[in-house]
Motif scaffolding. Structure first.
Motif, PDB file in Angstrom:
ATOM      1  N   LYS A 248       0.725  -1.235  -0.055  1.00  0.00           N
ATOM      2  CA  LYS A 248       0.188   0.050   0.101  1.00  0.00           C
ATOM      3  C   LYS A 248       0.980   1.077   0.293  1.00  0.00           C
ATOM      4  O   LYS A 248       0.172   2.214  -0.339  1.00  0.00           O
ATOM      5  CB  LYS A 248      -0.778  -0.568   1.762  1.00  0.00           C
ATOM      6  N   LEU A 249       2.171   0.828   1.013  1.00  0.00           N
ATOM      7  CA  LEU A 249       3.118   2.263   0.362  1.00  0.00           C
ATOM      8  C   LEU A 249       3.902   2.218  -0.161  1.00  0.00           C
ATOM      9  O   LEU A 249       4.776   3.327  -0.947  1.00  0.00           O
ATOM     10  CB  LEU A 249       3.741   1.867   1.947  1.00  0.00           C
TER      11      LEU A 249
ATOM     12  N   LEU B 206       5.592   7.630  11.960  1.00  0.00           N
ATOM     13  CA  LEU B 206       4.074   7.763  11.347  1.00  0.00           C
ATOM     14  C   LEU B 206       3.877   9.683  11.119  1.00  0.00           C
ATOM     15  O   LEU B 206       3.119   9.867  10.264  1.00  0.00           O
ATOM     16  CB  LEU B 206       2.537   8.069  12.849  1.00  0.00           C
ATOM     17  N   ALA B 207       5.211  10.693  11.490  1.00  0.00           N
ATOM     18  CA  ALA B 207       4.882  12.214  11.391  1.00  0.00           C
ATOM     19  C   ALA B 207       5.600  12.204  10.411  1.00  0.00           C
ATOM     20  O   ALA B 207       4.861  13.073   9.410  1.00  0.00           O
ATOM     21  CB  ALA B 207       6.216  12.265  12.516  1.00  0.00           C
ATOM     22  N   TYR B 208       6.685  11.303   9.946  1.00  0.00           N
ATOM     23  CA  TYR B 208       6.916  11.223   8.741  1.00  0.00           C
ATOM     24  C   TYR B 208       6.010  10.747   7.499  1.00  0.00           C
ATOM     25  O   TYR B 208       6.112  11.743   6.412  1.00  0.00           O
ATOM     26  CB  TYR B 208       8.123  10.362   8.199  1.00  0.00           C
ATOM     27  N   ALA B 209       5.268  10.498   7.929  1.00  0.00           N
ATOM     28  CA  ALA B 209       3.856   9.956   6.520  1.00  0.00           C
ATOM     29  C   ALA B 209       3.563  11.229   6.265  1.00  0.00           C
ATOM     30  O   ALA B 209       2.633  11.263   5.571  1.00  0.00           O
ATOM     31  CB  ALA B 209       3.689   8.418   7.359  1.00  0.00           C
ATOM     32  N   VAL B 210       3.078  11.392   7.884  1.00  0.00           N
ATOM     33  CA  VAL B 210       2.190  12.856   7.763  1.00  0.00           C
ATOM     34  C   VAL B 210       2.449  13.988   6.683  1.00  0.00           C
ATOM     35  O   VAL B 210       1.721  14.258   5.579  1.00  0.00           O
ATOM     36  CB  VAL B 210       1.459  13.038   9.300  1.00  0.00           C
TER      37      VAL B 210
ATOM     38  N   GLY C 169      -1.348   2.858   3.876  1.00  0.00           N
ATOM     39  CA  GLY C 169      -0.770   1.692   4.721  1.00  0.00           C
ATOM     40  C   GLY C 169       0.196   2.039   4.969  1.00  0.00           C
ATOM     41  O   GLY C 169       0.817   1.074   5.903  1.00  0.00           O
ATOM     42  N   ALA C 170       1.145   3.425   5.553  1.00  0.00           N
ATOM     43  CA  ALA C 170       1.420   3.560   6.357  1.00  0.00           C
ATOM     44  C   ALA C 170       1.091   3.337   7.706  1.00  0.00           C
ATOM     45  O   ALA C 170       1.927   2.713   8.616  1.00  0.00           O
ATOM     46  CB  ALA C 170       2.010   5.062   6.288  1.00  0.00           C
ATOM     47  N   VAL C 171       0.200   4.134   8.034  1.00  0.00           N
ATOM     48  CA  VAL C 171      -0.840   4.004   9.013  1.00  0.00           C
ATOM     49  C   VAL C 171      -1.181   2.501   9.689  1.00  0.00           C
ATOM     50  O   VAL C 171      -1.045   1.548  11.028  1.00  0.00           O
ATOM     51  CB  VAL C 171      -2.637   3.959   9.081  1.00  0.00           C
TER      52      VAL C 171
END
Length: 465
Positions: free
Chosen positions: A205-206, A322-326, A238-240
């Motif tokens: 998904k990522l 998670l911070a990077y993904a956001v 995908g990250a979550v």
């Protein structure tokens, strides 16, 4: 017979998103307005819940399948906000289009609050399945994109399901909280196989390597608004999913195995994504391949789990990822949304970006901010803080991975800076327009906001509070 109590307040954002999908299906010419209003209400409900106490529901003993805490509700609001943005830049479409978008957003909102393997996988598939239809625009190219995405997604989902089944067999539960305790004494071979299959399937998904090849083809051939959604909301899902599994279910019991698997995926993604982006001559191609590299940056902190000691170290790794993904999905949404505003139907070649700053100043400004942010350079500080969040953790746990991330970021300058230079300096820009001005300005304002106040993102993505 004892009945299970349900906290309907915790489910309010999901209720509103699902109701929005039903309303959009029957709203006819008002489907777009209904979808945007309903999802805005869903996001607002999530923000309201985030300021209240943590709510949990669907309990089995002491374990819960659904939680409405700060991180979950912040992510739910982000899923809803990105979907509103995509709806806004989609122009006039059939009601079924906005119905599918709202269904996908419902999956993302449910995913943010999932706390067991079944809820997580069902929510992730609800996020993904509507996209099989949305990416397949009329024509042979659209059909190929839809079929490619369908086959790759089914393969990855089957892999993830097999991994989840093995972890269930090893731990005897599907709830994350139970697995984090029960996997300690389980068969190590079964845990290792289940962890590798589950994380490998979710990494699809990522668009992380080696399950990455679908992304460049699908993003280039999908309608640009749907490419925006795939590059942002879908990748956020995908990250979550990966962070939730690692943080809530696997660590610390399977932290070493998860770290080895994710370190390999992260390094492969950074290498493959950067090499692929360097040879691209089309704008969407550069963004698609570089997105694979960014998937590696998201997973890199989790790849250092083998060096983490105790729950505090694991929580810091999950927070950094998670911070990077956001930060990343906001910048991707800004890049694709502004490109859609200027080009609408086709991202075109990089050379075609010349003169856009003169022809479409608002959209091109947001595009440049997003691209500079993806490169990790100021003044687009969202990207700078994203890199800092990752490197701060890696510097104290896995220096070699920090070196890989820095090297990848340096290579990224070779394709991001020419994109920005072409927009700002080169001549051309015939046919470009500043469409969807309010939507583009909204995502631009969001990028400026997280650049000026990154602590807001770092706080709601922190698991150490």
């Amino acid at each position: 017979m004892e009945t299970q109590a349900i906290d309907h307040a915790a489910l309010l954002p999901l209720y509103l998103a699902a109701a929005t999908a039903a309303a959009a299906l029957f709203a006819g010419r008002f489907a777009k307005a209904a979808a945007m209003a309903g999802l805005a209400a869903s996001g607002s409900a999530a923000v309201w819940l985030a300021f209240g106490p943590t709510r949990e529901t669907f309990a089995v003993g002491e374990w819960h399948s659904f939680a409405a805490d700060d991180a979950s509700m912040g992510l739910a609001a982000l899923f809803a906000g990105i979907t509103v943005l995509v709806a806004a830049i989609s122009g006039s479409r059939e009601s079924e289009y906005f119905f599918l978008l709202a269904i996908s957003a419902s999956g993302g909102i449910a995913l943010a609050s999932s706390r067991d393997l079944i809820t997580l996988i069902v929510a992730l598939e609800t996020l993904t399945v509507p996209l099989y239809l949305l990416v397949a625009k009329p024509g042979r190219a659209g059909a190929e994109a839809g079929v490619t995405f369908l086959i790759a997604s089914i393969t990855a989902s089957s892999t993830a399901l097999m991994g989840a089944a093995l972890l269930y067999a090893a731990g005897g539960s599907v709830h994350f909280a139970a697995l984090s305790e029960d996997l300690d004494g389980a068969d190590t071979r079964l845990v290792a196989a289940g962890t590798a299959l589950l994380l490998g399937g979710l990494a699809f998904k990522l668009a992380a390597a080696p399950l990455h090849s679908w992304a460049p083809l699908v993003l280039e051939r999908a309608p640009l608004p749907i490419a925006t959604y795939l590059a942002s909301a879908s990748k956020l899902g995908g990250a979550v999913a990966v962070v939730w599994v690692v943080h809530f279910a696997l660590a610390p019991s399977a932290g070493t195995v998860a770290g080895i698997v994710l370190a390999g995926i992260a390094v492969a993604s950074i290498a493959v994504g950067n090499v692929g982006a360097l040879v691209q001559r089309r704008t969407v191609g550069v963004l698609a391949w570089s997105g694979i590299a960014h998937a590696g940056y998201v997973l890199a902190p989790l790849g250092a789990l083998s060096a983490a000691t105790g729950r505090d170290g694991e929580a810091a790794a999950a927070s950094a990822a998670l911070a990077y993904a956001v930060f990343f999905v906001l910048m991707e949404a800004g890049a694709f949304a502004s490109l859609t505003s200027m080009r609408e139907h086709d991202g075109g070649a990089i050379a075609d970006l010349g003169g856009l700053f003169r022809a479409a100043p608002r959209a091109s400004t947001v595009f440049v901010i997003a691209v500079i942010g993806l490169a990790g350079l100021p003044p687009a500080l969202a990207g700078t803080f994203a890199k800092i969040a990752v490197l701060e953790w890696l510097a104290s746990s896995a220096v070699w991975l920090a070196v890989v991330v820095v090297a990848g970021a340096v290579v990224g300058l070779a394709y991001y800076l020419p994109l920005a230079r072409t927009v700002l300096v080169s001549r051309g820009g015939e046919g470009a327009k500043d469409r969807y001005g309010l939507a583009v300005l909204a995502i631009g304002a969001a990028l400026v906001a997280v650049s000026l106040a990154p602590q807001a993102v770092l706080e709601f993505t922190s698991f150490s509070q």
